[in-house]
Motif scaffolding. Structure first.
Motif, PDB file in Angstrom:
ATOM      1  N   ILE A 425       0.704  -1.310   0.266  1.00  0.00           N
ATOM      2  CA  ILE A 425      -0.230   0.233   0.181  1.00  0.00           C
ATOM      3  C   ILE A 425       0.682   1.109   0.385  1.00  0.00           C
ATOM      4  O   ILE A 425       0.993   1.952  -0.448  1.00  0.00           O
ATOM      5  CB  ILE A 425      -1.152   0.081   0.751  1.00  0.00           C
ATOM      6  CG1 ILE A 425      -1.910  -0.910   1.106  1.00  0.00           C
ATOM      7  CG2 ILE A 425      -1.510   1.162   1.370  1.00  0.00           C
ATOM      8  CD1 ILE A 425      -2.867  -1.085   2.296  1.00  0.00           C
ATOM      9  N   GLY A 429       1.463   3.875  -3.802  1.00  0.00           N
ATOM     10  CA  GLY A 429       0.803   5.353  -2.586  1.00  0.00           C
ATOM     11  C   GLY A 429       1.369   6.192  -2.982  1.00  0.00           C
ATOM     12  O   GLY A 429       2.043   7.210  -3.071  1.00  0.00           O
ATOM     13  N   ASN A 450       2.282  12.235   4.303  1.00  0.00           N
ATOM     14  CA  ASN A 450       0.847  11.662   4.422  1.00  0.00           C
ATOM     15  C   ASN A 450       0.079  10.778   4.602  1.00  0.00           C
ATOM     16  O   ASN A 450      -0.072   9.199   4.903  1.00  0.00           O
ATOM     17  CB  ASN A 450       1.259  10.751   2.056  1.00  0.00           C
ATOM     18  CG  ASN A 450      -0.081  10.471   1.446  1.00  0.00           C
ATOM     19  OD1 ASN A 450      -1.410  10.503   2.054  1.00  0.00           O
ATOM     20  ND2 ASN A 450       0.098   9.805   0.195  1.00  0.00           N
ATOM     21  N   LEU A 453      -2.858   7.765   4.040  1.00  0.00           N
ATOM     22  CA  LEU A 453      -1.499   6.211   3.133  1.00  0.00           C
ATOM     23  C   LEU A 453      -1.375   5.706   4.219  1.00  0.00           C
ATOM     24  O   LEU A 453      -1.633   5.027   3.952  1.00  0.00           O
ATOM     25  CB  LEU A 453      -0.754   6.661   1.976  1.00  0.00           C
ATOM     26  CG  LEU A 453       0.051   6.279   1.880  1.00  0.00           C
ATOM     27  CD1 LEU A 453      -0.888   5.041   0.599  1.00  0.00           C
ATOM     28  CD2 LEU A 453       1.225   6.542   0.542  1.00  0.00           C
TER      29      LEU A 453
END
Length: 596
Positions: A425, A429, A450, A453
């Motif tokens: 992930i 991302g 982030n 994320l």
């Protein structure tokens, strides 16, 4: 909690079996004369113990989680520890030669132990600073303050002061590391501190601003330089740097030993620290310091090039590698690189993928806790609860690893799946960065660049590992059956000690010979054949009277702590003495209630 400390000392073979005791963030670390006879199952039943880590024939670790400092202090406060026999020269040499769990390569073991011991004492300060960083990041993300991480930002005085609170830890981190590393290597830690302080003085950096200063091009950077007696001195900012103090300590240790060997002992106090400062101060400023900065920047650049080549691959490798690196201590160099990245570039890209591993680890622990509650496994519930709290709130994975995961091999495959999912992930991302060093816990999520994320990745890691453990269990069928058998086993019947007339008479005589009930604090059974008595005043113990009353032997094993060698009937003597003490206490209470 003295009872817990006493149980731990007894479980590792008594105070005389302990050569050395230290602790890390979560574990008591024993060096013992003989660790082969310790029953780990019994140790793990002691209240507060989360697990054990046997390490060969003379080292043993007991996992205490966040309460390790209290347990360490309680053990050292025991009278038997104060009165224990000092380790012999052979014991000390054996402890120095002892290898850890990494095998026969002692130099490798010592290297990673040196790294970990250089950072371990300051983990609390780092953790506290990371929470302040998180608070500043949270205030910035919701618009209360401007970008706290940008040095060009002028914060209001109050917020500027709060921002200084975490900077105090990281700016002077080299001094803390220099102290710990010098101490670990066998040199005077304050001398190591002073040597590193030379390049951090307020007057050091302005040397590069003098009219006679010039710049030197190295590795694409223009570095202020000034000649000192004809030798070029590179002026660098050493705040937050960790490789320079580590390299300095590595050289300071052998130098200290050499100076102590060649200088007469009666002159050590004056000339050993003086010559160490005179030699290592310039050497650190001119050579070791710049090399340390270049080493840190070079290692960070290497990892950065891998990350730039394939952020997805990097985000997968880091969380999958960490479960194997942490138990071996191999994560400490990576932590040092993270700090070097922040000091050199102002941000780090490793901590995001590392968070995926941490939360997969905590998720597996949560799965174990769920099954422990379901199966009414009180011991595992206690262990997993403490480990999960240390992880989610502090970002510390060792209680989970040593207390649970390394004991049940089926956990690792489930946890690695969680690491992979979180890493994927983050990689897909585009990666996650951070402007300061933090512990990856629930409390530090706002510190990452982030946030959505990062939060998505660690949530996926956590629940993937947790659900896999819940659905597929963490125990083999044999381990599960053994646990069920322990639960089904009926509670043992209370033991009734029947005291004979002869033993009752002797017990009273012994009690009188050690100063009577008023001189006795506690009476316990030890090893089945000895009576351990804690007295208020050892001067009142009459060994001749004890011998006349039929006692084979009496030994003071510590200040106020006596072992009476009573033989196979020791339990009867303990019972008699405790009955007399109880009766004396009741009599004293009755006297206090009678009006004068």
């Amino acid at each position: 909690m003295t009872e817990r400390a006493t149980q731990i000392v007894d479980a590792v073979g008594g105070a005389d079996n302990i050569v050395n005791l230290s602790h890390c963030a979560t574990r008591l670390r024993f060096t013992l004369k003989d660790a082969t006879g310790i029953d780990s199952a019994q140790v793990e039943k002691i209240k507060g113990v989360m697990g054990t880590v046997p390490q060969g024939t003379d080292r043993y670790q007991i996992i205490m989680g966040g309460g390790v400092q209290s347990a360490y202090e309680e053990i050292n406060a025991l009278p038997v520890m104060a009165g224990r026999k000092a380790p012999s020269a052979d014991d000390v040499k054996a402890a120095a030669r002892a290898g850890g769990p990494r095998g026969k390569y002692a130099w490798l073991d010592n290297f990673f132990e040196f790294l970990s011991d250089s950072f371990r004492p300051i983990l609390g300060a780092l953790l506290g600073a990371s929470l302040i960083i998180t608070f500043m990041a949270l205030m910035s993300s919701i618009g209360v303050i401007d970008n706290w991480a940008d040095p060009r930002t002028t914060l209001p005085p109050g917020w500027a002061f709060i921002n200084l609170m975490w900077q105090s830890v990281f700016t002077f981190l080299p001094l803390m590391v220099a102290y710990n590393a010098s101490k670990k290597i066998g040199a005077d830690p304050w001398v190591g501190f002073a040597i590193m302080a030379l390049v951090m003085l307020p007057g050091f950096s302005p040397l590069g601003e003098r009219p006679e200063a010039y710049t030197t091009q190295l590795f694409g950077s223009a570095i202020p330089t000034i000649d000192i007696f004809g030798v070029p001195l590179l002026i660098r900012d050493y705040g937050s740097q960790v490789f320079p103090p580590l390299l300095m300590a590595v050289l300071l240790g052998p130098l200290y030993k050499l100076l102590k060997r060649v200088i007469p002992e009666n002159l050590h106090l004056i000339f050993v620290p003086f010559l160490a400062l005179v030699i290592m101060g310039p050497l650190t400023a001119f050579l070791i310091g710049p090399i340390g900065i270049f080493v840190g920047a070079g290692l960070g650049g290497l990892l950065q090039s891998i990350n730039s080549f394939s952020p997805l691959l990097f985000a997968i490798i880091i969380p999958l590698a960490y479960p194997f690196m942490v138990p071996l201590g191999l994560h400490w160099p990576i932590n040092a690189i993270m700090l070097a990245n922040i000091a050199s570039t102002g941000s780090d890209f490793i901590q995001g993928p590392m968070g995926a591993w941490n939360f997969a680890c905590f998720g597996a622990t949560a799965g174990v806790l769920f099954l422990a509650i379901k199966d009414r496994d009180q011991a595992m519930r206690q262990t997993s609860t403490g480990a999960l709290a240390a992880g989610l709130l502090g970002g510390i994975s060792e209680p989970s690893l040593y207390g649970i995961h390394l004991r049940f091999k089926k956990i690792y495959p489930r946890m690695l799946v969680g690491c992979l999912v979180g890493g994927l992930i983050i990689g897909i991302g585009g990666g996650v960065s951070i402007n300061a060093f933090v512990f990856t816990s629930l409390l530090t999520i706002p510190a990452f660049s982030n946030i959505p994320l990062y939060a998505t990745a660690i949530t996926a890691s956590f629940f993937t590992a947790m659900l896999l453990v819940i659905f597929f269990d963490y125990r083999t069928p044999e381990q599960k059956a053994a646990g069920k058998a322990d639960l089904d086993e009926p509670e043992p019947e209370p033991v009734v000690v029947v005291v004979g007339d002869a033993e009752a008479k002797q017990g009273k005589q012994w009690l009188d010979a050690i100063g009577g009930p008023d001189n006795v604090e506690t009476v316990d059974l030890v090893a089945g054949t000895r009576v351990r008595v804690q007295v208020k005043d050892s001067a009142k113990v009459d060994q001749a009277a004890l011998a006349a009353a039929g006692l084979p032997g009496a030994v003071e094993v510590g200040p106020g702590v006596w072992h009476l060698v009573a033989g196979l009937n020791a339990d009867q003597h303990v019972e008699t003495m405790n009955r007399v003490l109880a009766g004396s206490t009741k009599a004293d209470s009755a006297k206090e209630t009678v009006p004068a």
